[in-house]
Structures are given as C-alpha cells and as structure tokens.
Write a protein that holds these residues in place. Structure first.
Motif, PDB file in Angstrom:
ATOM      1  N   ALA A   1      -6.446   3.970   5.968  1.00 11.67           N
ATOM      2  CA  ALA A   1      -7.480   3.041   5.494  1.00 11.67           C
ATOM      3  C   ALA A   1      -6.943   2.169   4.363  1.00 11.67           C
ATOM      4  O   ALA A   1      -7.290   0.986   4.268  1.00 11.67           O
ATOM      5  CB  ALA A   1      -8.718   3.806   5.028  1.00 11.67           C
ATOM      6  N   ASN A   2      -6.072   2.732   3.525  1.00 10.51           N
ATOM      7  CA  ASN A   2      -5.454   1.905   2.485  1.00 10.51           C
ATOM      8  C   ASN A   2      -4.623   0.790   3.111  1.00 10.51           C
ATOM      9  O   ASN A   2      -4.585  -0.334   2.598  1.00 10.51           O
ATOM     10  CB  ASN A   2      -4.556   2.770   1.589  1.00 10.51           C
ATOM     11  N   LEU A   3      -3.979   1.091   4.224  1.00 18.62           N
ATOM     12  CA  LEU A   3      -3.144   0.071   4.864  1.00 18.62           C
ATOM     13  C   LEU A   3      -3.999  -1.015   5.499  1.00 18.62           C
ATOM     14  O   LEU A   3      -3.597  -2.178   5.563  1.00 18.62           O
ATOM     15  CB  LEU A   3      -2.217   0.728   5.879  1.00 18.62           C
ATOM     16  N   VAL A   4      -5.195  -0.632   5.961  1.00 17.35           N
ATOM     17  CA  VAL A   4      -6.106  -1.669   6.457  1.00 17.35           C
ATOM     18  C   VAL A   4      -6.536  -2.553   5.296  1.00 17.35           C
ATOM     19  O   VAL A   4      -6.601  -3.790   5.427  1.00 17.35           O
ATOM     20  CB  VAL A   4      -7.318  -1.047   7.172  1.00 17.35           C
ATOM     21  N   ALA A   5      -6.780  -1.943   4.160  1.00 19.17           N
ATOM     22  CA  ALA A   5      -7.126  -2.746   2.983  1.00 19.17           C
ATOM     23  C   ALA A   5      -5.984  -3.716   2.669  1.00 19.17           C
ATOM     24  O   ALA A   5      -6.202  -4.900   2.382  1.00 19.17           O
ATOM     25  CB  ALA A   5      -7.413  -1.833   1.786  1.00 19.17           C
ATOM     26  N   LYS A   6      -4.770  -3.201   2.739  1.00 19.81           N
ATOM     27  CA  LYS A   6      -3.594  -4.058   2.507  1.00 19.81           C
ATOM     28  C   LYS A   6      -3.548  -5.210   3.525  1.00 19.81           C
ATOM     29  O   LYS A   6      -3.318  -6.371   3.172  1.00 19.81           O
ATOM     30  CB  LYS A   6      -2.334  -3.176   2.593  1.00 19.81           C
TER      31      LYS A   6
ATOM     32  N   GLN B   1      -6.118  -7.750   2.770  1.00 20.34           N
ATOM     33  CA  GLN B   1      -5.747  -8.522   1.581  1.00 20.34           C
ATOM     34  C   GLN B   1      -4.707  -9.587   1.926  1.00 20.34           C
ATOM     35  O   GLN B   1      -4.775 -10.718   1.456  1.00 20.34           O
ATOM     36  CB  GLN B   1      -5.192  -7.563   0.534  1.00 20.34           C
ATOM     37  N   LEU B   2      -3.755  -9.218   2.798  1.00 23.17           N
ATOM     38  CA  LEU B   2      -2.667 -10.143   3.103  1.00 23.17           C
ATOM     39  C   LEU B   2      -2.979 -11.087   4.251  1.00 23.17           C
ATOM     40  O   LEU B   2      -2.623 -12.261   4.221  1.00 23.17           O
ATOM     41  CB  LEU B   2      -1.389  -9.358   3.412  1.00 23.17           C
ATOM     42  N   PHE B   3      -3.607 -10.564   5.306  1.00 19.74           N
ATOM     43  CA  PHE B   3      -3.807 -11.407   6.497  1.00 19.74           C
ATOM     44  C   PHE B   3      -5.266 -11.583   6.862  1.00 19.74           C
ATOM     45  O   PHE B   3      -5.566 -12.331   7.791  1.00 19.74           O
ATOM     46  CB  PHE B   3      -3.141 -10.787   7.754  1.00 19.74           C
ATOM     47  N   GLY B   4      -6.170 -10.841   6.240  1.00 20.44           N
ATOM     48  CA  GLY B   4      -7.503 -10.750   6.814  1.00 20.44           C
ATOM     49  C   GLY B   4      -8.606 -11.417   6.017  1.00 20.44           C
ATOM     50  O   GLY B   4      -8.470 -12.534   5.505  1.00 20.44           O
ATOM     51  N   GLU B   5      -9.705 -10.700   5.878  1.00 21.07           N
ATOM     52  CA  GLU B   5     -10.932 -11.265   5.318  1.00 21.07           C
ATOM     53  C   GLU B   5     -10.937 -11.248   3.790  1.00 21.07           C
ATOM     54  O   GLU B   5     -11.867 -11.761   3.180  1.00 21.07           O
ATOM     55  CB  GLU B   5     -12.141 -10.465   5.821  1.00 21.07           C
ATOM     56  N   ALA B   6      -9.936 -10.591   3.179  1.00 18.93           N
ATOM     57  CA  ALA B   6      -9.979 -10.427   1.725  1.00 18.93           C
ATOM     58  C   ALA B   6      -8.915 -11.259   1.017  1.00 18.93           C
ATOM     59  O   ALA B   6      -8.613 -11.029  -0.148  1.00 18.93           O
ATOM     60  CB  ALA B   6      -9.815  -8.953   1.365  1.00 18.93           C
ATOM     61  N   ARG B   7      -8.354 -12.247   1.723  1.00 20.40           N
ATOM     62  CA  ARG B   7      -7.355 -13.077   1.055  1.00 20.40           C
ATOM     63  C   ARG B   7      -7.983 -13.753  -0.154  1.00 20.40           C
ATOM     64  O   ARG B   7      -9.034 -14.368  -0.050  1.00 20.40           O
ATOM     65  CB  ARG B   7      -6.800 -14.125   2.026  1.00 20.40           C
ATOM     66  N   GLY B   8      -7.346 -13.605  -1.305  1.00 24.95           N
ATOM     67  CA  GLY B   8      -7.839 -14.255  -2.508  1.00 24.95           C
ATOM     68  C   GLY B   8      -8.959 -13.508  -3.214  1.00 24.95           C
ATOM     69  O   GLY B   8      -9.512 -13.997  -4.191  1.00 24.95           O
ATOM     70  N   VAL B   9      -9.319 -12.322  -2.720  1.00 23.70           N
ATOM     71  CA  VAL B   9     -10.364 -11.538  -3.384  1.00 23.70           C
ATOM     72  C   VAL B   9      -9.685 -10.394  -4.135  1.00 23.70           C
ATOM     73  O   VAL B   9      -8.907  -9.648  -3.549  1.00 23.70           O
ATOM     74  CB  VAL B   9     -11.372 -10.977  -2.361  1.00 23.70           C
TER      75      VAL B   9
ATOM     76  N   GLY C   1      -6.718  -6.356  -7.471  1.00 25.66           N
ATOM     77  CA  GLY C   1      -5.583  -6.660  -6.594  1.00 25.66           C
ATOM     78  C   GLY C   1      -4.762  -5.460  -6.165  1.00 25.66           C
ATOM     79  O   GLY C   1      -3.893  -5.576  -5.302  1.00 25.66           O
ATOM     80  N   GLN C   2      -5.027  -4.304  -6.751  1.00 25.51           N
ATOM     81  CA  GLN C   2      -4.231  -3.105  -6.442  1.00 25.51           C
ATOM     82  C   GLN C   2      -5.056  -2.089  -5.657  1.00 25.51           C
ATOM     83  O   GLN C   2      -6.246  -1.905  -5.939  1.00 25.51           O
ATOM     84  CB  GLN C   2      -3.782  -2.414  -7.753  1.00 25.51           C
ATOM     85  N   ILE C   3      -4.405  -1.404  -4.722  1.00 27.55           N
ATOM     86  CA  ILE C   3      -5.076  -0.298  -4.040  1.00 27.55           C
ATOM     87  C   ILE C   3      -5.323   0.824  -5.037  1.00 27.55           C
ATOM     88  O   ILE C   3      -4.413   1.220  -5.768  1.00 27.55           O
ATOM     89  CB  ILE C   3      -4.221   0.199  -2.857  1.00 27.55           C
ATOM     90  N   TYR C   4      -6.574   1.306  -5.055  1.00 22.26           N
ATOM     91  CA  TYR C   4      -6.900   2.406  -5.949  1.00 22.26           C
ATOM     92  C   TYR C   4      -6.735   3.717  -5.200  1.00 22.26           C
ATOM     93  O   TYR C   4      -7.358   3.934  -4.165  1.00 22.26           O
ATOM     94  CB  TYR C   4      -8.334   2.279  -6.469  1.00 22.26           C
ATOM     95  N   ARG C   5      -5.879   4.585  -5.718  1.00 15.99           N
ATOM     96  CA  ARG C   5      -5.540   5.795  -4.961  1.00 15.99           C
ATOM     97  C   ARG C   5      -5.976   7.091  -5.623  1.00 15.99           C
ATOM     98  O   ARG C   5      -5.859   8.151  -5.026  1.00 15.99           O
ATOM     99  CB  ARG C   5      -4.023   5.873  -4.751  1.00 15.99           C
ATOM    100  N   GLY C   6      -6.438   7.040  -6.831  1.00 15.20           N
ATOM    101  CA  GLY C   6      -6.777   8.282  -7.529  1.00 15.20           C
ATOM    102  C   GLY C   6      -5.535   8.988  -8.024  1.00 15.20           C
ATOM    103  O   GLY C   6      -4.408   8.590  -7.723  1.00 15.20           O
TER     104      GLY C   6
ATOM    105  N   LYS D   1       0.061  -3.430  11.383  1.00 15.50           N
ATOM    106  CA  LYS D   1       0.451  -4.594  10.583  1.00 15.50           C
ATOM    107  C   LYS D   1       0.228  -4.333   9.089  1.00 15.50           C
ATOM    108  O   LYS D   1       1.003  -4.791   8.250  1.00 15.50           O
ATOM    109  CB  LYS D   1      -0.370  -5.812  11.031  1.00 15.50           C
ATOM    110  N   GLY D   2      -0.812  -3.600   8.776  1.00  6.73           N
ATOM    111  CA  GLY D   2      -1.024  -3.202   7.386  1.00  6.73           C
ATOM    112  C   GLY D   2       0.122  -2.327   6.899  1.00  6.73           C
ATOM    113  O   GLY D   2       0.610  -2.482   5.764  1.00  6.73           O
ATOM    114  N   ALA D   3       0.565  -1.420   7.759  1.00  9.22           N
ATOM    115  CA  ALA D   3       1.690  -0.554   7.399  1.00  9.22           C
ATOM    116  C   ALA D   3       2.940  -1.395   7.149  1.00  9.22           C
ATOM    117  O   ALA D   3       3.701  -1.164   6.186  1.00  9.22           O
ATOM    118  CB  ALA D   3       1.940   0.469   8.506  1.00  9.22           C
ATOM    119  N   ALA D   4       3.161  -2.402   7.998  1.00  7.71           N
ATOM    120  CA  ALA D   4       4.333  -3.266   7.819  1.00  7.71           C
ATOM    121  C   ALA D   4       4.216  -4.062   6.518  1.00  7.71           C
ATOM    122  O   ALA D   4       5.207  -4.251   5.793  1.00  7.71           O
ATOM    123  CB  ALA D   4       4.470  -4.201   9.015  1.00  7.71           C
ATOM    124  N   ALA D   5       2.987  -4.533   6.212  1.00  6.33           N
ATOM    125  CA  ALA D   5       2.806  -5.310   4.985  1.00  6.33           C
ATOM    126  C   ALA D   5       3.115  -4.455   3.763  1.00  6.33           C
ATOM    127  O   ALA D   5       3.725  -4.928   2.783  1.00  6.33           O
ATOM    128  CB  ALA D   5       1.370  -5.836   4.919  1.00  6.33           C
ATOM    129  N   TYR D   6       2.696  -3.199   3.836  1.00  6.47           N
ATOM    130  CA  TYR D   6       2.966  -2.277   2.737  1.00  6.47           C
ATOM    131  C   TYR D   6       4.473  -2.076   2.582  1.00  6.47           C
ATOM    132  O   TYR D   6       5.024  -2.100   1.468  1.00  6.47           O
ATOM    133  CB  TYR D   6       2.258  -0.953   3.036  1.00  6.47           C
TER     134      TYR D   6
END
Lengths: 408, 408, 408, 408
Positions: A200-205, A208-216, A236-241, A386-391
């Motif tokens: 799920a973190n990679l989907v967030a990534k 952020q990079l290619f999807g609905e959250a660009r610039g958020v 701008g950072q993934i929060y992981r605890g 693709k999220g995994a690749a972006a990471y």
C-alpha cells in the motif's frame, strides 16, 4: 550489491542537492538550468556545478529546449536538461496471491515492459519466493533482450507488516514464516540493490509520482483488493511508524468483541470488508455462493446483490457501512487534503459507492469547511509494480549520486 | 500587535539558523559556542556571527562556563552562552470549564507565577471570553508588579476543533458560537501577539519541552480530563491536519450505530469514556449517583466501583475496554515510539490501569518487536497553561529573531 | 377479608360450572338457558339447576328476551338471563408514576365512575401506598354516594416483577422496598379481597375482556408507556411463569455488553427504548432537550425529530430498530396469532410505526404463511384500571360462587 | 393409513379417560385399579369399566401385583394392570445431517432395537427422504424378524420449522424444498400413521417421558448439536405456536446488524454458537482448522482451545457469552421451573460450562427467589429417535382407544 554501498549516515548537503536536482529534472521532463535554480532554491552557480557533474556521470544530458524550438526564437538557442533514460534500468515487483507482477522502467521513469508470472504458491518460504522473483526478472529482461544483471535496482512490494528501512518483514500473508530479513536474502541472490516496502505504501508512491496525488503533500491512499490497506503521505514523505507497523487500516478495531479477523483478534475492519469476510457470510447463506473457487463465489455474491437478492445485499451493505466508518476514523485522525481509493475495482463497487463516501462525510467531525476530497482511482495490478519501481528509482538515484561523490 | 509583524513567507535561512541557535541554548541551559556548532551543523564562524547579533539584541548573554568554574580549570576561563530570561515575558492561558489557568514564564522558560481565575460562565461569547482573558492577564501581572503590556506573547489553549495556523476556532465547548476568528479578536483587544491552539496539542508541546517526551521526535499524547483528547508529534512537529480537524481521538468511531455522542453522531469513543457518558449510565442505575453536582455524582460512582458495587464496576469496565480499543487504533495507525497518558488523574484510574494498557497491547498488530512504550503523566491544570506558554515562546522567539533581521 | 375465604385447593367441578355460567352470561349481555347449555357443554338440566341457584343468590336475574321483544313474536315470550349489575361493586386501581387511576364497575362489567388521585410520591413505602389507595377508594366511592366497604373486590396493577398468585411484589419501581407481601398488607387495611398483578398482565386481561383480543385464545400484549411491558395469554390464560418473573419484555437482552439498564444489567431492550433511555441521549446532544421536566424534554425531542433534526431522528430511529428486534424475538418464540401494541400513544409514534412492524416482519423466521396480525390499540390510563377491575371481577365471581357452595 | 381414521373433532370425554388410563398404567409400569382412580380423578366404577374394555382390546393385561408378591402378603393377592407390550410396535426416526437414527419400542415403551442408516445425502428431495425412511424401517424390522407393515405408528423428527398438527414442513435443512406436506407424503408411501414434529420438540417429549423432566409440568429443553433448538412444555403440553414457528431459539436476535445467519438474517443466536458459526471463524484464523472435514476441523478447534490457544479460546468464549445471553432471554420470558441442556455433548463443553450457567443467572431479572434449575443431560443420537417414538406412541394409543370406541 555490496551492503557497504549503502552509506551508513544520512546524505551530505551536496549529495542532497544533486539528488534533488535529478528529481526536479525527471519530474519536469526537461528544464533549463535557471528554472532548476528557482525550483530548488540552490544558487545558479551551484546548479551549474552540479549539472556539470551529472552530465559527466551520464545521468542527465543536454537537449535543445522545447521552448526554443517551438518559438523558432532568434538568437542563441536555449539549452535544457533531461534525465538520460538509458542511464539505469529499474525494476518493480508486486507479490500477490499466487502471482508476480513485474515492470521495467528506464531512468526517466518511462515504462519499458510489463510481465506477469506465476508464483510457486500463494504462501511461500522466503527462499522460494526469492527464486521466483529471480525467475520473473530473467523472464522480463529477456523480453527486451537484456539480462537481470543489467538492472540497477529492484523495488519489491508485498502485503503485510514491513519495516521498510530495515528491509524486514514482520509478517506477510505471502510468506510461510514471520520475521524474515527479506531484503538481505534477496540481495544475496540478486545482483542489484533491493528496496522493500508494504504494497500500500508503494501505491501511495505511485499515486504521488504518476497518479492522482501529483503535487499534493499530504494525502492518504486506501487500497482495496482482497483486503484493505493504507499508505499515508505527510509532508511529501511516506509515514511508516516506528517499527513499520503503522497505517494498519485493515486492523483498526471497529467493534468491541466483534467478528474474528485472520490476525486472531476481534473487530478488525478487515473482518467485515475483505473478501474472506464477505465469503464466510455468503458461504453459509447464499446457495449460489457454494462454487468451487473464491473468485467464482465472490462473483456469484456480487451478481446476486446486483440482482436484488436481499441476503447478498445485506452482506455488501454491512461491509459498506463498516468501511465508511473506517474511512471516517482516518479523516478524524489525519484530516488530510485528499483521500484516494485505489484498486482494480472489479465488482467491489460497494466500497467505492457514493453511499460510502456520503456516510463517511456524515461521520467525520463536522466543521463549516469542506471535507477532504475523495478521489477514486481504478487501475490494474501493474500500478502496484510501478509503485515498486518508483520506490527503487529513488534509491537508485541516491546511490548513483553518492557514487559520484565517492568517485569525486 | 500589528498583523504585519508576522512575516508572510517562511523564514529565511539566516532567520532559521538564529532561531535554532536560541533554542539550542535555551534547551541546554548554558552552552559553549563550539558545542552549538556541533549540535546545529552550522559552521563555527556562522555561530560566532549569529551569537554576536543575539547578544547585541539582548536575547542571550555570555556567562562563565559552569564547566570552567567547577573544574577550577587553569588558563583562560571558557565562556558559555545562556538565554537572557529578562528579555521577554511570555504568558500561557488554558480555558477550562468555567475557569482560566494562567502562567507567566521568562524567556529562559522558567515559571515566574501562576494564577487561576473564574470565567464569566462555562460557555461564553467570544468577546466575553476575550475580556475575561484580559482581566486574568491584568491579575497575574499585578502579582509580580508588572502590567499586561509587558507581555511579549500569549499562548491560548482551549478544547475544540481549532485551525491553529489561522487562529480560527471551528467549534469549542467553551464558546457559544461556531467559526470564530478568535486570535484576531484577542489581538484586537490585547497588546501582544497571540498564539492559539487546541489544548491537547499544547499538552503535547508541554510534554515535549518540559515533560515525558523530551528528546523524543515521534510520540502521541492522550489527554484525559472530562473528555479525551490527543496531540500527535511527528518528526518533532505537532501534526494538525489540513483544516485543524485531525487528532480527534474522542470522535473515533468504535461502534456502528453505537451510543450517542454530544457531537450528535453515534459510536464516538467519547460517548463511552467521557464524564458525561459515565454519568448518564450512573444516573439511571446507581441511586447514590443522584447527587446535586456532576463532580459529586462522579465521585459517588468512583467510590461505589471501588467498594465493589457491580453496576458501578460495569460502567467503568466498559469505558476501560472501549478506551483500550481506541488506544490500540492509534497504535495501529501511528506505530509511535511513545504514548503518554496525561491528565490530572483524580479518580479516573480506570483509564490509566494496567488492564487498559495490557488490553491495548493485545489489540495492536502483533509483531515480534516491543510495543510502544506507554508513560503515565499525572499533573494539574497548570501543565496545560505551561504548554500554552511554551507554544507562545516559540512564536516570540521567531518574531524577535525576525525583528533582528529587519533591524539589521 | 379473611384469608380463609380463599379456598386452599382448586375449585370443584360444580363451582367451576357455576362460575363458567356466570361468565357466559356476562359476556353475552343476556342469553337464554338453552344457549348457555350449548356454549358451555353443560347439560340443559344442570344449567337449569345452576341458574336457579344463581338467581336465588341474587347474582343473576331473569329478563324478557330481547329477541322476543323485538320480534314481537307470538306465543310464550322467551326468557333470558343477565347478570345483576347491582350484585357487586368491583374496583380497579392502577399505580403509576406519582398518580393513581381508579375505576368502579358493577357486576355486569359496566363502568360506573372513574377517578384520578395523586400519590404521596413516585416511589413509596408499602404502607404509604396502601393508605394512598384507601384514600383513593374513599374518594371514588364518595363520588357515587357509596363507601369503600361496599366494594366486593379490588384489583391492583403496578409495574414490576410480581408473583400474582402469591400477591407478592419482588420489585416494583413504585415501591421503596423489595420483597413486599403487598396483597396481605392491603387486605389488612382494606375491607375487601385484593387481587394484585403486574400492570401489563392487567392490560392483557382488559384486551381479552373489552378490547382487541375478544375471542382470541393466544395473543401477546406489548404495553408502551414510560417503559415497555408484556402480557402473554396462552390458551385463554395469562402466562405468569413459575415465580412471576416471566414476560419481562423490557429486560430481554438485545446487545452483549450493551447500554446500561436501570436494572443494573447491560443490553436490556428497555435501555434502548424507554423514556429514560431516550432522554439520556437527548440530554447530551439536543440543546433544546435541556428543559426542566421529563415530559417537556421528551416533548422537545419528539418535536425536534418531527421537524427533521438529524440527531433527534437518530435517537428515535435506533429505539425503533431495537424495538422491532425485540418484537421479532417474541414472535420467534411464541408465534402468536395476534400481537397488540397497547398504550396511550402520545407522541411515541416511533414505536408504533409501519417501519417498526415491517422491520419486525423482516426479522421473524420466514415461512410461506402469514405472519402474526399486529393491532395497535390506543387508549388512556383508565384502561389499566379497567383491566385491574376485570381481574378482580374474576376473583369476586369465584368467591361468590364458592360462598354459594358453602351456604348450600 | 387412511386419513379418515384420524377423527375430525377433539376426542370425547370417554376416549380421553381411556387414553389417560393407558398412560397412567404405562408410566407406572404396573398399578392397581384403585390407584388409577386416585391418580386420574375418574371414579372407581368408571375405571373398572374402562380397564375391562382395554383388556378386551388387548391393550393392557392383568398381572399379580408386585407389592403382593414381595410382601408375601396373606389373603387374596392384589391384582395390578400393565400395558401389553406386544400390543403395538412403534417406530421413531430422527433425520440428521446425512444419517437416520431409528428405534423400535413396544407398547410398554421398552426399546426393542436401534439402527442407524445412511441417507442418500445431507439435503434431499422429499420423495427421496421418504424412500430412505422406508428402507431404514425395512432394515430395522428385519433385525428382529418383523416387517415394516407390523409397525403401528411412526414418529419422525427433523430440524426446521414444522407445523406438527398439520404434518407440514415450512422449511428444513434436510430438505431441498420448502413447504412440504411431508406427513401426507410419508403416509402415502408407508403402511402406518405418521406423526411429524420438530426434533427439539421430540427431545422435550423424550425428557418428559424418559428423561430429566419426569413429573415437571413446565420446562424448557435446549438442544445442542450442530445448531441449537428449543422445546417448550407448558402445563404438560408442548407449546408449538400458531403456525409451528415458535420456540425458534436459534433465531432469537442477539445483535442488531450482527453476524449473518444461514437463514439470511443478521444477528441470530445460531450465527454465533452453531458449528458453522464456529468454523467460519476458525477457518480464517486457525491454521490447524483447515482440515478436510467439518468434524475434524471442529475437533481441531476444540483441541486448540483446550491447549490454551488464544484465538481458539476467543472463538468459543464469545459463543459461550452469546449462548448465556440467549438462555437468559428465555428465562426472562418464561421463568420456567427447569431448563434442560440436552445433547451429545462431545466437546461442546463451552456451551454447558458453569461459566455459561453463571453468566445466564447474572443476566436474568434479579429477584430474591431461586433462579430456575438447570440440568445437563448428555446422551446420544438415539434419544432423538426415542423422542420420536414416544410422540408416535401417544398417537397410536389415541387411535387404538378411538378404534375401541368405534368398535364399541
């Protein structure tokens, strides 16, 4: 890859600036030096020095500015910079229930090829999973006439509770064992650095990079597939605890002494909304649901609900209400700007419906200000990869920049 | 205070460094220049320039190093720096149910005087509250022979949903109106800048500066008084959400169609654990609870439970279990290093008990790593006010440093 | 009345027949001997002997048959029998929250006079309640120029858990003490035999004799006033359970660890649907509900719901759903022919609504046969008193018939 | 059997007396005429006439009194009467999940032979079930050298919602169709009258005749096998409700919007305590429970709980608590003298435990009188069949007595 290449401390100021410059260029597509200076707050002189180093290392290259070309401008043509796609080949892998989704992207972030592979089973010993991933990489590189050793970095996403900085899997439904130092096992087998995270973190990534959250800068992604997951992006950072155990959306308790979850506890959201939760209700009460496979039984449930069967409706309806309550809890805690419901969608409309979003809005703290925006993003399995690749791309860039520093 | 003193953009690099230097000095008590350089990562030359400016402005002063004095050292005595307490007088105010708690601290952070004052009522119109605060400031300054105009900054904490950066109150149980631009109203009446925040955030600030969270970058404070609140600190910063509506711990839903909350929604945690929730159960079933005042009825409930009355026990027991479930949800989302349960304590042992903490630990995602530490911090009303003052201190320091820049 | 008049064993066959004959005549209004024989299955010769005795004792009398008179028939006029109204004066009393409702009926069952009286308080010591009842009887008899000593029997209904055959009150909200042998206390003070029962049972008796259940052998009455009650009639008899603790509809558990009931247990239906349950929700969330008296606050709640206030609606809506579930449980256990919802109605429409009845029908075991009929019977406080009088009438008749046997 | 043999109206007085006499003799084993008169309230002369008829018809016979023999008494030996066991052969059948249990008893009630047979499947078309029953009867009679045509009456018990007086099955988990006039179908195929009832009612009948409820007029039997059932006996008679849909203990709702039941509704007790409810929880969370068969998985669950596995314990624990709440509801409605928990027991200790009974006692309306007695009766499948035979015995006796009247 030798572990020692991952430097022990944080990056120095110069390294940070170089990485920032690469990422600004990659995001822009192509961009002039003066615009880089403005975007990063780094002085023009420093930008010139940095870009010179990066060109020397083959990470970026000069191109005639689009602007210059299109304006047919007089005088000296402006020069822009772009990332050299060929500089690195980066792979992303998503481990699903019985299947692997793989993708290769170039250093510019462009998708080169995608590939799906069978896993040896739905739950695997770590060494078996590692070999399955190697076989998948061999297969996808072969498709474009390359080899696995050409890959500069690999991102791997899997479900479960994962300490990403440590590359450590506390628990995953895809593994037969708990407490697996999976990144190290993969790096021992594979010739490139590996970057591991919760899917799920990679989907967030990816959002952020290619999807609905660009610039958020602050948003939350809720993933819906067989279960539900969450990725939290703050500033701008993934929060992981602290231990990699945060963002456990599926295990928020929504009922004291409630339904039993796969995790052995009672009242988890997942125990009401995930596929297994729906099926265990459908299996006892819907004759049509007693089909041979999970997906057929789910399909039968969705069809029955669509056809107005009261029992099927009540199964999905309660899941919807619990899901809305879970979403409202997230809003009541994070008050984000944006929530993205992200998944393949299929027939799981009952979790994306207007009713769910409206119920969620009714259950958040009411103020006279607009509630968070909710976006629905439907996409297939390749988004996870693709999220995994972006990471992995972030990691590869950081390492390339560091090597530059060491070589300097 | 004129609004224009609050600069529109973010602080520049030099301002940030100056502020950082002041705070390092304040936290250290006293510290040598070379140690400042090491702690901040700012070059020794720059530290020398900055401290020179700060001494010139009267914000800090040189002192003979403790170390030098105590070691009776030979040679040139080392010189340390400390914050000049007299540089600024800072006030903190906590608005409670019918009362004001006030505190004055000096620029070093040392408490000078505390004061409690009556409010005109439990719920007030904003202008009445403002005048009550002014009257309270007049009273507390009079106690030390000063006047309100001597105060450089005022921190105000109140319960409710507050957009702190905007100084805007969406809703507060202490106000008769919703949507109040309270900071601006206070600044129109008072001669100093005002810094407004939710009270639980100010407790988090107090824990960070003076309490159990010193040196911890990621922690959560749960406040327990008549209701429950939460302050979230991520990477050293209070997390406030987009609209100031985050961290609404008391309004996490713990039951679908559950008990009705004061907010008009069903199933909020507060509807199970807050004083009103306990009392509405005690009032129908405990004859002893039908006393005249809320606090007497609560006291009767706690006594009855302590004496083993089954009904009283079941009231507190369910509250405990719901509270543990709420805490577990917070851990499942944030996975913090530390949770602080913070309050006056009184007889509310049922929320601080080992049973609650143990139940919470049973309900978080289980990994083979230690769960978050839980600390219990018992303190009185003045802690809230001190948190408010600490919050104002940050603002006062920032403004002082900026003025320095403008004057330069 | 001397206790020994209540014979120890069951009635003998002849006594049973005599009583049956009186009741057939009373129900019919007037009826010929031959029709009595047919209705009771007693032989015409025996009917003749019995009616002769009853006429001799002044309990019944001969009248010219209506049929004969209206048909202007030729030949010998047919003779019918009717109960002699003047034979006995019977009283019924319902003890409510602070008030007494009283009624006097004659031996025919015709209401002579009604009267309401204040009680000394809402909860009374048994001897105080006894004296209040005596004062009420003195007042109602005075209204028609009679005295309390003229009353042949008194029926008393009150809320609570009552062992009717023993005249014993386990617990009643109207009494300050538990375990009160109330019938004996009343008979020690009053000059007539007393018949005591739970008030909901007396409503069932009233429905059976004068109301919606005439001619129905198996039915259930659910009473709705400040709380909910139930009377069960099986095979024409009120079902009371072994200890008088049956039919506790308000204390059916509808939620594990649910809302706290006045009885000190959790999850009782009453804790969701009774007035106190509604008010404790309204009091925390509806500003308008904070009026001075219970009935004003209830009225405000009902008005707010009617005007579409969301919070008020959710309060009544949840009560409706819980009530429907409670009704469904009763149907699933008893499968009665008829359910009567019986009360003053007032604004408690949310418990009588079509939605409730429809939800109840959805929640009973589904068979392809019509569900039980549901009737709604709206009436005032005097119905309770009339039920009490009807219950006493049975006892008075039985005693009169026995005295006849003893005298014979 | 021809339908017309079942007389349309109720039995006449003489028939009732005859049947009563037979049953008194059967219950007593052997008994003198004078004792019959005393027990039945019928005059000695009438007893003499009745017994003469019954001896003539071969239903009873004279024997030398036990008392006379054992006392070695002087004078004329007393003569006692006993039922002639050989007069009729009566069969009982219990339809279970995939199996039939059969029993043959003689007219005295003595078990002659038991037999278990496979059914053609767990859910059958009515005609297939009928033929399976015929095959079972052929097999059990063959065991003792008799034939099916020798059987005078057959009792059949099956799970589901059954209108016993009509011999009509609204619904049964053993049948593929709803609304089956099963008694008539069976009587069309079989040579004897058939008496059909819900299986839990037949256990109540067995408890009344042979078990823990001998001599108790008001009791409740709760049966525990794969699901839970209930038989209610009021005043010596099984209470069946208007449509045969009463006593649906498993479908009492114990939670609004709760777990989904096989019946398609939410919150039924069965959805928390029956085997399928336990298994659907165990299947997702206990690895050991993923065995091949239901009974193996159940066994694994019970073993795991016994071994202290926390998840297994929570599964059984919640079932226990819900079951206790269901039992408390029954007590709150019926206030019976006695509750019998009746089943094979196996490993289902969690439903019979002291904790359950104690929790139930805590949840009933509290009065200062002893709560209902709870007895636990452990027995095997044959008890169900024996209850079916006992039910048939009543019918056979009634028919035999009527035939006597017709022949007279």
């Amino acid at each position: 890859m030798a572990r020692q290449e991952r430097p022990p401390g944080g990056p120095d100021q110069r390294g940070m600036n170089r990485q920032q410059v690469v990422e600004v260029i990659r995001n822009a597509g192509q961009i002039a030096r003066i615009d880089i200076a403005q975007k990063t707050g780094v002085s023009p002189a420093t930008v010139t020095a940095i870009t010179s180093d990066l060109i020397g290392a083959g990470l970026i290259e000069e191109v005639a500015s689009d602007e210059a070309r299109t304006s047919g401008g007089r005088g000296r043509p402006r020069v822009a910079l772009r990332v050299r796609g060929a500089a690195h080949l980066v792979a992303g892998v998503k481990v699903s229930f019985g299947t692997l989704s793989l993708v290769l992207i170039d250093f510019e972030g462009t998708t080169i090829v995608e590939h799906d592979a069978e896993l040896s089973g739905p739950r695997l010993a770590p060494d078996v999973l590692s070999r399955d991933i190697l076989r998948g990489l061999d297969a996808i590189t072969a498709k474009i006439g390359r080899v696995t050793a050409d890959i500069s970095g690999l991102g791997v996403g899997l479900a479960g509770t994962i300490n990403a900085p440590e590359g450590f899997v506390h628990w995953s439904p895809s593994l037969t064992e708990r407490n697996v130092q999976l990144r190290d096992m993969l790096e021992a087998l594979l010739p490139m650095p590996v970057f591991l995270d919760n899917d799920a973190n990679l989907v967030a990534k990816a959002e952020q990079l290619f999807g609905e959250a660009r610039g958020v800068s602050d948003f939350i992604v809720v993933t819906i597939e067989q279960g539900v997951g969450m990725g939290i992006v703050i500033d701008g950072q993934i929060y992981r605890g602290t231990r990699g155990c945060g963002a456990e959306f599926g295990h928020i308790k929504v009922h004291l002494d409630g339904a039993l979850c796969r995790c052995g506890q009672r009242g988890c959201l997942e125990a009401y909304v995930s596929d297994y939760a729906l099926l265990r209700e459908a299996d006892v009460s819907l004759p049509v649901a007693a089909g041979p496979s999970r997906s057929e039984r789910l399909e039968a449930l969705f069809s029955a609900a669509h056809a107005g069967d009261h029992t099927a409706e009540t199964i999905l309806d309660r899941a919807s209400r619990m899901f809305a309550m879970g979403l409202a809890n997230i809003v009541n805690i994070f008050d984000p700007k944006l929530i993205i419901l992200s998944g393949e969608r299929m027939s799981r409309d009952f979790l994306y419906s207007d009713d769910v979003i409206s119920a969620m809005r009714d259950e958040v703290v009411q103020v006279d200000a607009p509630p968070p925006e909710v976006k629905i993003h439907k996409w297939g399995d390749s988004m996870w990869a693709k999220g995994a690749a972006a990471y992995a791309m972030e990691g590869v860039t950081e390492l390339a920049v560091r090597r530059l520093a060491i070589d300097a």
